[in-house]
Design a protein around this motif. Structure first.
Motif, PDB file in Angstrom:
ATOM      1  N   VAL A 190      59.922 109.573 117.747  1.00  0.00           N
ATOM      2  CA  VAL A 190      61.230 110.227 117.786  1.00  0.00           C
ATOM      3  C   VAL A 190      61.164 111.423 116.853  1.00  0.00           C
ATOM      4  O   VAL A 190      60.748 111.282 115.697  1.00  0.00           O
ATOM      5  N   THR A 191      61.576 112.575 117.345  1.00  0.00           N
ATOM      6  CA  THR A 191      61.485 113.797 116.555  1.00  0.00           C
ATOM      7  C   THR A 191      62.850 114.454 116.419  1.00  0.00           C
ATOM      8  O   THR A 191      63.531 114.713 117.413  1.00  0.00           O
ATOM      9  N   GLN A 192      63.216 114.723 115.198  1.00  0.00           N
ATOM     10  CA  GLN A 192      64.418 115.521 114.927  1.00  0.00           C
ATOM     11  C   GLN A 192      63.932 116.778 114.226  1.00  0.00           C
ATOM     12  O   GLN A 192      63.485 116.729 113.085  1.00  0.00           O
ATOM     13  N   SER A 193      64.011 117.883 114.901  1.00  0.00           N
ATOM     14  CA  SER A 193      63.387 119.114 114.420  1.00  0.00           C
ATOM     15  C   SER A 193      64.267 119.916 113.465  1.00  0.00           C
ATOM     16  O   SER A 193      63.822 120.917 112.910  1.00  0.00           O
ATOM     17  N   GLN A 194      65.489 119.484 113.293  1.00  0.00           N
ATOM     18  CA  GLN A 194      66.416 120.222 112.418  1.00  0.00           C
ATOM     19  C   GLN A 194      66.653 119.413 111.145  1.00  0.00           C
ATOM     20  O   GLN A 194      67.438 118.474 111.151  1.00  0.00           O
ATOM     21  N   PRO A 195      66.009 119.767 110.036  1.00  0.00           N
ATOM     22  CA  PRO A 195      66.219 118.994 108.805  1.00  0.00           C
ATOM     23  C   PRO A 195      67.664 119.127 108.296  1.00  0.00           C
ATOM     24  O   PRO A 195      68.206 118.186 107.723  1.00  0.00           O
ATOM     25  N   GLU A 196      68.270 120.290 108.566  1.00  0.00           N
ATOM     26  CA  GLU A 196      69.611 120.527 108.056  1.00  0.00           C
ATOM     27  C   GLU A 196      70.380 121.434 109.007  1.00  0.00           C
ATOM     28  O   GLU A 196      69.819 122.355 109.588  1.00  0.00           O
ATOM     29  N   MET A 197      71.673 121.133 109.160  1.00  0.00           N
ATOM     30  CA  MET A 197      72.539 121.960 109.990  1.00  0.00           C
ATOM     31  C   MET A 197      73.861 122.142 109.249  1.00  0.00           C
ATOM     32  O   MET A 197      74.284 121.270 108.479  1.00  0.00           O
ATOM     33  N   TYR A 248      62.112 112.532 122.120  1.00  0.00           N
ATOM     34  CA  TYR A 248      61.341 111.313 121.927  1.00  0.00           C
ATOM     35  C   TYR A 248      60.209 111.286 122.938  1.00  0.00           C
ATOM     36  O   TYR A 248      60.219 112.031 123.926  1.00  0.00           O
ATOM     37  N   ASP A 249      59.258 110.458 122.660  1.00  0.00           N
ATOM     38  CA  ASP A 249      58.124 110.330 123.557  1.00  0.00           C
ATOM     39  C   ASP A 249      57.927 108.852 123.887  1.00  0.00           C
ATOM     40  O   ASP A 249      57.860 108.022 122.971  1.00  0.00           O
ATOM     41  N   THR A 250      57.855 108.535 125.155  1.00  0.00           N
ATOM     42  CA  THR A 250      57.650 107.168 125.590  1.00  0.00           C
ATOM     43  C   THR A 250      57.106 107.162 127.005  1.00  0.00           C
ATOM     44  O   THR A 250      57.345 108.104 127.778  1.00  0.00           O
ATOM     45  N   SER A 251      56.413 106.095 127.337  1.00  0.00           N
ATOM     46  CA  SER A 251      55.945 105.922 128.711  1.00  0.00           C
ATOM     47  C   SER A 251      56.795 104.888 129.443  1.00  0.00           C
ATOM     48  O   SER A 251      56.581 104.615 130.628  1.00  0.00           O
ATOM     49  N   GLU A 252      57.781 104.361 128.766  1.00  0.00           N
ATOM     50  CA  GLU A 252      58.637 103.343 129.348  1.00  0.00           C
ATOM     51  C   GLU A 252      59.767 103.993 130.146  1.00  0.00           C
ATOM     52  O   GLU A 252      60.131 105.149 129.919  1.00  0.00           O
ATOM     53  N   ALA A 258      67.548 107.224 117.063  1.00  0.00           N
ATOM     54  CA  ALA A 258      66.678 106.045 117.102  1.00  0.00           C
ATOM     55  C   ALA A 258      66.416 105.611 118.531  1.00  0.00           C
ATOM     56  O   ALA A 258      67.262 105.775 119.417  1.00  0.00           O
ATOM     57  N   TYR A 259      65.237 105.038 118.729  1.00  0.00           N
ATOM     58  CA  TYR A 259      64.778 104.558 120.037  1.00  0.00           C
ATOM     59  C   TYR A 259      64.501 103.070 119.937  1.00  0.00           C
ATOM     60  O   TYR A 259      63.952 102.588 118.935  1.00  0.00           O
ATOM     61  N   ARG A 260      64.846 102.376 121.020  1.00  0.00           N
ATOM     62  CA  ARG A 260      64.593 100.925 121.042  1.00  0.00           C
ATOM     63  C   ARG A 260      64.127 100.545 122.448  1.00  0.00           C
ATOM     64  O   ARG A 260      64.822 100.760 123.422  1.00  0.00           O
ATOM     65  N   SER A 261      62.946  99.987 122.529  1.00  0.00           N
ATOM     66  CA  SER A 261      62.413  99.550 123.819  1.00  0.00           C
ATOM     67  C   SER A 261      63.187  98.331 124.310  1.00  0.00           C
ATOM     68  O   SER A 261      63.717  97.560 123.512  1.00  0.00           O
ATOM     69  N   THR A 262      63.206  98.143 125.600  1.00  0.00           N
ATOM     70  CA  THR A 262      63.800  96.925 126.151  1.00  0.00           C
ATOM     71  C   THR A 262      62.719  95.958 126.633  1.00  0.00           C
ATOM     72  O   THR A 262      63.027  94.914 127.196  1.00  0.00           O
ATOM     73  N   THR A 263      61.471  96.331 126.410  1.00  0.00           N
ATOM     74  CA  THR A 263      60.374  95.459 126.836  1.00  0.00           C
ATOM     75  C   THR A 263      60.482  94.117 126.132  1.00  0.00           C
ATOM     76  O   THR A 263      60.679  94.056 124.928  1.00  0.00           O
ATOM     77  N   SER A 264      60.343  93.052 126.902  1.00  0.00           N
ATOM     78  CA  SER A 264      60.474  91.715 126.337  1.00  0.00           C
ATOM     79  C   SER A 264      59.487  91.517 125.208  1.00  0.00           C
ATOM     80  O   SER A 264      58.308  91.861 125.315  1.00  0.00           O
ATOM     81  N   GLY A 265      59.965  90.973 124.124  1.00  0.00           N
ATOM     82  CA  GLY A 265      59.104  90.728 122.978  1.00  0.00           C
ATOM     83  C   GLY A 265      58.978  91.903 122.039  1.00  0.00           C
ATOM     84  O   GLY A 265      58.324  91.805 121.001  1.00  0.00           O
ATOM     85  N   THR A 266      59.599  93.025 122.400  1.00  0.00           N
ATOM     86  CA  THR A 266      59.563  94.201 121.525  1.00  0.00           C
ATOM     87  C   THR A 266      60.831  94.234 120.695  1.00  0.00           C
ATOM     88  O   THR A 266      61.920  94.148 121.230  1.00  0.00           O
ATOM     89  N   TYR A 267      60.680  94.371 119.413  1.00  0.00           N
ATOM     90  CA  TYR A 267      61.854  94.326 118.558  1.00  0.00           C
ATOM     91  C   TYR A 267      62.003  95.559 117.664  1.00  0.00           C
ATOM     92  O   TYR A 267      62.948  95.679 116.930  1.00  0.00           O
TER      93      TYR A 267
END
Lengths: 116, 115
Positions: free
Chosen positions: A4-11, A25-29, A93-102
């Protein structure tokens, strides 16, 4: 691995104006959840808004809305009619829904200043 | 009612000491987490327990030991404290399979200062 990338440290935003905070964000899911959390100076982490990846409609919560672009893997937060109380660190924030992933993957945060 | 509580909120101690931070959630969640937030505000996951079973154990010095006596509690014990352990430690919980699935609820944080 997801990132997960937030490119703006301050606004900065003028009170009553609108500001957009970026998150990519980057994901293959194909199915996952995305969140924006707010951390004011009190340091309490507060959930602002949540988006399910399978939903095409952008989530909204009062003055807060997201622009979710799944193909572009982009999840920006728009704050309308900014108020002094919106000043805080904002985390994507990113959260996978893959079973067993927490695990939740957090970005590095964007500090939002609201100018009176 | 506080959903996720941590004690203490502030902890100042000297290098070499052993300390514990306690976390309790009254949300009925089955998964609990410990995060470390450094001075640059970066949130790093340390551990996670699901129904008292350790499921995430990131690269953390073995001076840090979590303990989950039941699914409502997750404590963090730190041995031989070092200056670099100074940070804010957050406890969080989440629950799958509900309307608010996957949302994490955070405690107020414990600011640990090692002198």
């Amino acid at each position: 691995a997801q990132t997960v990338t937030q490119s703006q440290p301050e606004m900065s935003v003028q009170e009553a104006e609108t500001v957009t905070l970026s998150c990519t964000y980057d994901t293959s899911e194909s199915d996952y959840y995305l969140f924006w959390y707010k951390q004011p100076p009190s340091r309490q982490m507060i959930l602002v808004i949540r988006q399910e990846a399978y939903k095409q409609q952008n989530a909204t919560e009062n003055r807060f809305s997201v622009n979710f672009q799944k193909a572009a893997k982009s999840f920006s937060l728009k704050i309308s009619d900014s108020q002094l109380g919106d000043a805080a660190m904002y985390f994507c924030a990113y959260r996978s829904t893959t079973s067993g992933t927490y695990k939740y993957i957090f970005g590095t945060g964007t500090r939002l200043k609201v100018l009176a | 009612d506080t959903a996720v509580s941590q004690t203490p909120k502030y902890l100042v101690t000297q290098m070499g000491n052993d300390k514990s931070i306690k976390c309790e959630q009254n949300l009925g969640h089955d998964t609990m987490y410990w995060y470390k937030q450094d001075s640059k505000k970066f949130l790093k996951i340390m551990f996670s327990y699901n129904n008292k079973e350790l499921i995430i154990n990131e690269t953390v010095p073995n001076r840090f030991s979590p303990k989950s006596p039941d699914k409502a509690h997750l404590n963090l014990h730190i041995n031989s404290l070092e200056l670099g352990d100074s940070a804010v430690y957050f406890c969080a919980s989440s629950q799958r399979g509900t309307d608010s699935a996957y949302e994490q609820y955070f405690g107020p944080g414990t600011r640990l200062t090692v002198t």
